[in-house]
Design a protein around this motif. Sequence first.
Motif, PDB file in Angstrom:
ATOM      1  N   LEU A   4       4.536   8.368   2.954  1.00 11.78           N
ATOM      2  CA  LEU A   4       3.798   8.309   1.479  1.00 11.78           C
ATOM      3  C   LEU A   4       4.677   8.223   0.543  1.00 11.78           C
ATOM      4  O   LEU A   4       5.960   8.829   0.449  1.00 11.78           O
ATOM      5  CB  LEU A   4       3.175   9.825   1.601  1.00 11.78           C
ATOM      6  CG  LEU A   4       2.082  10.022   2.619  1.00 11.78           C
ATOM      7  CD1 LEU A   4       1.574  11.554   2.465  1.00 11.78           C
ATOM      8  CD2 LEU A   4       1.188   9.145   2.714  1.00 11.78           C
ATOM      9  N   CYS A   5       4.785   7.114  -0.210  1.00 11.05           N
ATOM     10  CA  CYS A   5       5.638   6.965  -1.314  1.00 11.05           C
ATOM     11  C   CYS A   5       5.129   6.808  -2.673  1.00 11.05           C
ATOM     12  O   CYS A   5       4.243   6.506  -2.976  1.00 11.05           O
ATOM     13  CB  CYS A   5       6.116   5.371  -0.986  1.00 11.05           C
ATOM     14  SG  CYS A   5       6.590   4.909   0.813  1.00 11.05           S
ATOM     15  N   HIS A   6       6.159   7.612  -3.500  1.00 14.74           N
ATOM     16  CA  HIS A   6       5.662   7.390  -4.969  1.00 14.74           C
ATOM     17  C   HIS A   6       7.335   7.375  -5.526  1.00 14.74           C
ATOM     18  O   HIS A   6       8.019   8.334  -5.470  1.00 14.74           O
ATOM     19  CB  HIS A   6       5.156   8.732  -5.514  1.00 14.74           C
ATOM     20  CG  HIS A   6       5.005   8.969  -6.796  1.00 14.74           C
ATOM     21  ND1 HIS A   6       3.872   8.554  -7.497  1.00 14.74           N
ATOM     22  CD2 HIS A   6       5.883   9.580  -7.884  1.00 14.74           C
ATOM     23  CE1 HIS A   6       4.012   8.825  -8.815  1.00 14.74           C
ATOM     24  NE2 HIS A   6       5.252   9.588  -8.898  1.00 14.74           N
ATOM     25  N   GLU A  33      -4.387   3.529   6.525  1.00 13.30           N
ATOM     26  CA  GLU A  33      -3.604   1.997   6.864  1.00 13.30           C
ATOM     27  C   GLU A  33      -2.775   1.892   5.784  1.00 13.30           C
ATOM     28  O   GLU A  33      -2.353   2.426   4.725  1.00 13.30           O
ATOM     29  CB  GLU A  33      -4.697   1.035   6.820  1.00 13.30           C
ATOM     30  CG  GLU A  33      -5.779   1.039   7.840  1.00 13.30           C
ATOM     31  CD  GLU A  33      -6.634   0.004   8.005  1.00 13.30           C
ATOM     32  OE1 GLU A  33      -6.657  -0.856   7.033  1.00 13.30           O
ATOM     33  OE2 GLU A  33      -7.420   0.078   9.144  1.00 13.30           O
ATOM     34  N   ASN A  34      -1.653   0.925   6.149  1.00 10.53           N
ATOM     35  CA  ASN A  34      -0.567   0.360   5.495  1.00 10.53           C
ATOM     36  C   ASN A  34      -1.221  -0.114   4.213  1.00 10.53           C
ATOM     37  O   ASN A  34      -2.014  -0.832   4.059  1.00 10.53           O
ATOM     38  CB  ASN A  34       0.112  -0.664   6.075  1.00 10.53           C
ATOM     39  CG  ASN A  34       1.454  -0.956   5.494  1.00 10.53           C
ATOM     40  OD1 ASN A  34       2.365  -0.362   4.916  1.00 10.53           O
ATOM     41  ND2 ASN A  34       1.687  -2.436   5.415  1.00 10.53           N
ATOM     42  N   GLY A  35      -0.816   0.432   3.008  1.00  8.80           N
ATOM     43  CA  GLY A  35      -1.014   0.058   1.767  1.00  8.80           C
ATOM     44  C   GLY A  35      -2.232   0.639   0.902  1.00  8.80           C
ATOM     45  O   GLY A  35      -2.510   0.558  -0.158  1.00  8.80           O
ATOM     46  N   ASP A  36      -2.782   1.775   1.924  1.00  9.20           N
ATOM     47  CA  ASP A  36      -3.800   2.546   1.265  1.00  9.20           C
ATOM     48  C   ASP A  36      -3.168   3.461  -0.013  1.00  9.20           C
ATOM     49  O   ASP A  36      -1.913   3.801   0.080  1.00  9.20           O
ATOM     50  CB  ASP A  36      -4.192   3.793   2.227  1.00  9.20           C
ATOM     51  CG  ASP A  36      -5.247   2.789   3.059  1.00  9.20           C
ATOM     52  OD1 ASP A  36      -5.451   1.787   2.850  1.00  9.20           O
ATOM     53  OD2 ASP A  36      -5.726   3.708   4.007  1.00  9.20           O
ATOM     54  N   VAL A  37      -3.899   3.595  -1.064  1.00  6.91           N
ATOM     55  CA  VAL A  37      -3.390   4.588  -2.214  1.00  6.91           C
ATOM     56  C   VAL A  37      -3.951   5.796  -2.128  1.00  6.91           C
ATOM     57  O   VAL A  37      -5.292   5.815  -2.001  1.00  6.91           O
ATOM     58  CB  VAL A  37      -3.658   3.651  -3.710  1.00  6.91           C
ATOM     59  CG1 VAL A  37      -3.349   4.607  -4.707  1.00  6.91           C
ATOM     60  CG2 VAL A  37      -2.850   2.374  -3.809  1.00  6.91           C
ATOM     61  N   VAL A  47       1.363   5.659  -2.210  1.00  2.00           N
ATOM     62  CA  VAL A  47       1.130   4.400  -1.272  1.00  2.00           C
ATOM     63  C   VAL A  47       1.472   4.856   0.257  1.00  2.00           C
ATOM     64  O   VAL A  47       2.593   5.219   0.383  1.00  2.00           O
ATOM     65  CB  VAL A  47       1.798   3.139  -1.877  1.00  2.00           C
ATOM     66  CG1 VAL A  47       1.520   1.854  -0.954  1.00  2.00           C
ATOM     67  CG2 VAL A  47       1.479   2.863  -3.253  1.00  2.00           C
ATOM     68  N   ALA A  48       0.666   4.565   0.942  1.00  2.00           N
ATOM     69  CA  ALA A  48       1.099   4.888   2.420  1.00  2.00           C
ATOM     70  C   ALA A  48       1.524   3.616   2.905  1.00  2.00           C
ATOM     71  O   ALA A  48       1.074   2.350   2.695  1.00  2.00           O
ATOM     72  CB  ALA A  48      -0.222   5.013   3.206  1.00  2.00           C
ATOM     73  N   ARG A  49       2.583   3.781   3.543  1.00  2.00           N
ATOM     74  CA  ARG A  49       3.509   2.710   4.036  1.00  2.00           C
ATOM     75  C   ARG A  49       3.863   2.921   5.670  1.00  2.00           C
ATOM     76  O   ARG A  49       4.316   3.826   6.173  1.00  2.00           O
ATOM     77  CB  ARG A  49       5.007   2.403   3.471  1.00  2.00           C
ATOM     78  CG  ARG A  49       5.356   0.978   3.265  1.00  2.00           C
ATOM     79  CD  ARG A  49       6.392   0.836   2.494  1.00  2.00           C
ATOM     80  NE  ARG A  49       7.419   1.762   2.742  1.00  2.00           N
ATOM     81  CZ  ARG A  49       8.612   2.090   1.898  1.00  2.00           C
ATOM     82  NH1 ARG A  49       8.547   1.809   0.553  1.00  2.00           N
ATOM     83  NH2 ARG A  49       9.588   2.903   2.345  1.00  2.00           N
ATOM     84  N   GLU A  50       3.501   1.890   6.613  1.00  2.00           N
ATOM     85  CA  GLU A  50       4.004   1.912   8.178  1.00  2.00           C
ATOM     86  C   GLU A  50       5.412   1.781   7.835  1.00  2.00           C
ATOM     87  O   GLU A  50       6.285   1.103   7.218  1.00  2.00           O
ATOM     88  CB  GLU A  50       3.480   0.507   8.638  1.00  2.00           C
ATOM     89  CG  GLU A  50       2.177   1.000   9.077  1.00  2.00           C
ATOM     90  CD  GLU A  50       1.465  -0.277   9.642  1.00  2.00           C
ATOM     91  OE1 GLU A  50       2.151  -1.096  10.147  1.00  2.00           O
ATOM     92  OE2 GLU A  50      -0.057  -0.316   9.973  1.00  2.00           O
ATOM     93  N   LEU A  51       6.127   2.614   9.096  1.00  2.00           N
ATOM     94  CA  LEU A  51       7.543   2.484   9.201  1.00  2.00           C
ATOM     95  C   LEU A  51       8.151   1.315   9.746  1.00  2.00           C
ATOM     96  O   LEU A  51       7.549   0.652  10.661  1.00  2.00           O
ATOM     97  CB  LEU A  51       8.002   3.804   9.938  1.00  2.00           C
ATOM     98  CG  LEU A  51       7.960   5.139   9.251  1.00  2.00           C
ATOM     99  CD1 LEU A  51       6.566   5.867   9.690  1.00  2.00           C
ATOM    100  CD2 LEU A  51       9.289   5.942  10.185  1.00  2.00           C
ATOM    101  N   ARG A  52       9.181   0.694   8.859  1.00  2.00           N
ATOM    102  CA  ARG A  52       9.808  -0.368   9.659  1.00  2.00           C
ATOM    103  C   ARG A  52      11.321  -0.040   9.751  1.00  2.00           C
ATOM    104  O   ARG A  52      11.660   1.164   9.408  1.00  2.00           O
ATOM    105  CB  ARG A  52       9.845  -1.689   8.583  1.00  2.00           C
ATOM    106  CG  ARG A  52       8.341  -2.168   8.482  1.00  2.00           C
ATOM    107  CD  ARG A  52       8.403  -3.261   7.426  1.00  2.00           C
ATOM    108  NE  ARG A  52       9.105  -4.294   7.846  1.00  2.00           N
ATOM    109  CZ  ARG A  52       8.708  -5.434   8.819  1.00  2.00           C
ATOM    110  NH1 ARG A  52       7.495  -5.109   9.022  1.00  2.00           N
ATOM    111  NH2 ARG A  52       9.413  -6.482   9.065  1.00  2.00           N
TER     112      ARG A  52
END
Length: 242
Positions: A4-6, A33-37, A47-52
Amino acid sequence: MILLCHGDREYLRAPGAELHTDLGMLTVPDDVENGDVLETHLGTEFVARELRGPDLFNHLERTGAPMMPRDIGLVVGHTGAAADDRVLDAGTGTGVLSAYLGRLGASVTTYEQDPEFAEVARENMVTAGVEDRVDVRTGDITDDLDSLTGGEPFDLLTLDTEDAPEIVASAPNLLADGGYVAVYSPFIENSRKTVAAAEEAGLSGVETIETIQREMTFDDRGSRPSTAGVGHTGYLTFARHS
Ligand SMILES: C[S@@+](CC[C@H](N)C(=O)[O-])C[C@H]1O[C@@H](n2cnc3c(N)ncnc32)[C@H](O)[C@@H]1O
């Protein structure tokens, strides 16, 4: 798991889990899902982000000092590590290298001699979503070299341990024709012993490189390498069985 990114802030959470911060509280939907706010009860957006790969380096629970993404890039570039490769790795440590290789589609068998570290690494592989491809074995890899010999050969042997020279001596028995060894050493003395072991074992293309990276800074006065931090991380030795 999802990030979860801010701004600069990043929090690792499982679907269904809650996030409590000074920016408010939210519950991560089960179907996130990836990209959900997602919005906290105070109206702050994450913003929800899948781990890379780099996220794994930053967020996996740390035990042994993980290999840095730039060094992993060199391992992949110099050995051609690819999907469906069979990789033998030691020691697992945090498991960042193993997780990167698993995400590439390789099948990784990795040894960690510290049982607590091995347990954390197994959980880290679940976080990275590669638990089906990365087999974390608890134990000293040198105890299993005989039993690993004679099985299906490996395409790649990756070592990040002080006793790497001893393991490299067994590389011809472990590797498929054309397979590679990659050894990370924080100190040049160990690289030198690794090179001697590789040459003694009859491996070809033995080379050691120092890994240095300089970040560039650009401002109104001009452009130059950053004066902050040290560009050196360690030494990588490569060799090939052929
Ligand atoms: C520097 S860490 C490895 C980090 C790992 N490459 C990563 O990217 O996260 C080294 C680890 O090797 C383990 N180790 C050292 N010698 C070993 C051996 N002979 N067999 C298995 N594990 C070993 C240590 O316990 C330590 O956790």
